[in-house]
Scaffold this active site. Structure first.
Site, PDB file in Angstrom:
ATOM      1  N   ASP A 208       0.863  -1.165   0.000  1.00 44.58           N
ATOM      2  CA  ASP A 208       0.000   0.000   0.000  1.00 44.58           C
ATOM      3  C   ASP A 208       0.909   1.228   0.000  1.00 44.58           C
ATOM      4  OD1 ASP A 208      -2.366   1.635   0.488  1.00 44.58           O
ATOM      5  OD2 ASP A 208      -1.696   1.732   2.573  1.00 44.58           O
TER       6      ASP A 208
ATOM      7  N   ASP B  52      -0.121   5.153   1.150  1.00 47.27           N
ATOM      8  CA  ASP B  52      -0.321   6.100   2.252  1.00 47.27           C
ATOM      9  C   ASP B  52      -0.469   5.364   3.580  1.00 47.27           C
ATOM     10  OD1 ASP B  52      -0.299   8.187   0.376  1.00 47.27           O
ATOM     11  OD2 ASP B  52      -2.449   7.948   0.008  1.00 47.27           O
TER      12      ASP B  52
END
Length: 197
Positions: free
Chosen positions: A9, A11
């Protein structure tokens, strides 16, 4: 040929998650040790790809030029440390658009399967939110939860309700890489959640 792959991922996993959205390179700040951790994966022979929701596009909060600028800055910062990200898969849709690529749906991960021509069974997916772990489970990935995002809550020694039972827990991306490279030669499946300091 077997592709050694790790999916991340963005953020809250690589960079600090904003209360709003990361809309420019000036707002993109790597988490401590995260870029070095990616470089360590690369040097151990792993390809690293991103799977990230970017609903700010669909909501009109930033445009493709802004997203590309953020990613160019990220990749340049990573290259300075000897690391690389091979590809970035992102969902541009707002939450109400009903797409199949916005996590927790596994569409982004299926795109990665198609691009690399491999099954993702057992491939680690590292993220900071429940929806990352749900997408990982749906695609057959090994879910790894990092507590570096702004949504991390609760006791790091136990999984909150709703998380896949085989989720492994780590303080941050660097702790995941410590754990993963330490176990890369002898993958362990079906283990109870483990916690990295």
């Amino acid at each position: 040929m077997h592709t050694k792959l790790v999916i991340l991922d963005r953020d809250g996993t690589i960079n600090r998650a904003s209360e709003e959205f990361v809309t420019s390179p000036e707002e993109w700040h790597p988490l401590p040790g995260a870029l070095e951790a990616i470089s360590r994966l690369n040097h151990a022979g792993f390809h690293v790809v991103l799977a990230t929701n970017q609903s700010g596009l669909g909501r009109g909060l930033f445009d493709m030029a802004a997203l590309n600028a953020v990613h160019a800055f990220m990749l340049k910062s990573l290259a300075a440390l000897g690391g690389r990200i091979d590809a970035i898969f992102y969902c541009p849709h707002a939450a109400d658009e009903g797409c199949n690529c916005r996590k927790p749906a596994p569409g982004l991960l299926h795109q990665i399967e198609e691009r690399y021509g491999i099954a993702l069974k057992g491939v680690p997916y590292v993220g900071d939110r429940l929806r990352d772990m749900q997408a990982a489970q749906a695609a057959g990935c090994a879910p790894h939860w990092v507590l570096s995002g702004r949504h991390a809550r609760g006791d790091v020694n136990s999984l909150p309700a709703g998380f896949p039972p085989d989720t492994q827990v780590h303080a941050d991306l660097a702790a995941f890489v410590d754990h993963f490279l330490g176990n890369a030669a002898t993958p362990q499946h079906g283990m109870a959640p483990t916690v990295s300091p």
